[in-house]
Write an enzyme that holds these catalytic residues in place. Structure first.
Site, PDB file in Angstrom:
ATOM      1  N   ARG A  56      38.076  41.267  39.698  1.00  0.00           N
ATOM      2  CA  ARG A  56      37.707  41.398  41.111  1.00  0.00           C
ATOM      3  C   ARG A  56      38.355  42.611  41.768  1.00  0.00           C
ATOM      4  NH1 ARG A  56      36.449  36.396  44.301  1.00  0.00           N
ATOM      5  NH2 ARG A  56      38.166  37.127  45.599  1.00  0.00           N
ATOM      6  N   ASP A  76      38.966  51.028  52.502  1.00  0.00           N
ATOM      7  CA  ASP A  76      38.121  51.372  53.644  1.00  0.00           C
ATOM      8  C   ASP A  76      38.899  52.112  54.726  1.00  0.00           C
ATOM      9  OD1 ASP A  76      35.720  50.491  52.608  1.00  0.00           O
ATOM     10  OD2 ASP A  76      35.674  48.629  53.748  1.00  0.00           O
ATOM     11  N   ARG A 126      32.326  55.034  48.003  1.00  0.00           N
ATOM     12  CA  ARG A 126      32.526  55.618  49.336  1.00  0.00           C
ATOM     13  C   ARG A 126      33.094  57.031  49.249  1.00  0.00           C
ATOM     14  NH1 ARG A 126      29.027  53.243  52.013  1.00  0.00           N
ATOM     15  NH2 ARG A 126      29.525  51.306  53.088  1.00  0.00           N
ATOM     16  N   GLU A 177      42.973  41.305  46.350  1.00  0.00           N
ATOM     17  CA  GLU A 177      41.678  41.971  46.191  1.00  0.00           C
ATOM     18  C   GLU A 177      41.058  42.300  47.545  1.00  0.00           C
ATOM     19  OE1 GLU A 177      41.514  39.115  42.358  1.00  0.00           O
ATOM     20  OE2 GLU A 177      40.334  38.612  44.135  1.00  0.00           O
ATOM     21  N   SER A 200      43.215  36.460  45.332  1.00  0.00           N
ATOM     22  CA  SER A 200      42.145  36.754  46.297  1.00  0.00           C
ATOM     23  C   SER A 200      42.607  37.652  47.436  1.00  0.00           C
ATOM     24  CB  SER A 200      41.560  35.458  46.865  1.00  0.00           C
ATOM     25  OG  SER A 200      40.825  34.781  45.875  1.00  0.00           O
ATOM     26  N   HIS A 258      30.256  59.189  48.753  1.00  0.00           N
ATOM     27  CA  HIS A 258      29.516  59.369  50.006  1.00  0.00           C
ATOM     28  C   HIS A 258      30.167  60.433  50.890  1.00  0.00           C
ATOM     29  CE1 HIS A 258      27.712  55.052  49.703  1.00  0.00           C
ATOM     30  NE2 HIS A 258      27.022  55.933  49.005  1.00  0.00           N
ATOM     31  N   SER A 269      49.246  42.888  39.308  1.00  0.00           N
ATOM     32  CA  SER A 269      50.438  42.714  38.474  1.00  0.00           C
ATOM     33  C   SER A 269      51.070  44.034  38.080  1.00  0.00           C
ATOM     34  CB  SER A 269      50.079  41.937  37.200  1.00  0.00           C
ATOM     35  OG  SER A 269      49.262  42.721  36.350  1.00  0.00           O
TER      36      SER A 269
END
Length: 187
Positions: free
Chosen positions: A46, A162, A57, A154, A151, A60, A88
């Site tokens: 993930r 971003d 991006r 990620e 989670s 882009h 990790s």
């Protein structure tokens, strides 16, 4: 309307963890990107999905960027940058990539929970992200989580990527139209 309590809890967690991310570390990675001839991005599982989105991006924005492992990814060379997302810092395939990049004279940056682990110790710049991973039992400085291990790392990786794009877009004076002109048009 019934609120989605799990979603609100995740957003609160990410907000708390984001306060623990050092902006100077993010700036150091951004600086390496601006200095690099080409940018290679890698991650497994993930974390790899977030890394793949970041490479997209960067393209882009007009950077020569590649996600490591794609058949069209060229060889890494001196003057290039490899950015690895690894909670990790010990994922075997990513450690091998980091070593190869350094041997070829490329610079290395990483996003990780454990900067002192193998990948972080080889990196020129490191963004420490609070998180928990099933690969390393130790927990970093992390907000309480209802999520599966890994989670939040990620998710925060994606948001950090971003945030770098926002800065690079502003610093290069590009518009959404400039970026959209480089967007895939054979979909």
């Amino acid at each position: 309307m019934k609120p989605c309590n799990n979603l609100l809890a995740i957003l609160e967690e990410l907000s708390e963890d984001a306060k623990r991310v050092d902006g100077e570390e993010v700036d150091a990675v951004k600086e390496l990107i601006t200095e690099a001839k080409r940018v290679f991005v890698a991650g497994a599982g993930r974390s790899g999905f977030a890394a793949r989105g970041f490479a997209n991006r960067l393209m882009h924005l007009g950077y020569s960027s590649y996600f490591v492992g794609e058949p069209t990814t060229p060889s890494i060379q001196q003057g290039d940058l490899l950015i690895i997302g690894s909670g990790s810092g010990e994922t075997a395939s990513l450690k091998a990539m980091a070593q190869k990049a350094v041997e070829q004279g490329a610079k290395l940056a990483t996003l990780t929970i454990f900067p002192s682990n193998t990948i972080g110790s080889m990196a020129s710049a490191c963004i420490k992200i609070p998180g928990i991973t099933s690969k390393v039992e130790e927990e970093g400085d992390k907000a309480k989580s209802i999520q599966t291990k890994g989670s939040s790392f990620e998710q925060l990786s994606w948001l950090i990527y971003d945030s770098i794009i926002i800065d690079l877009k502003r610093e290069t004076g590009q518009t959404d139209a400039d970026m959209f002109a480089r967007h895939a048009n054979m979909e």
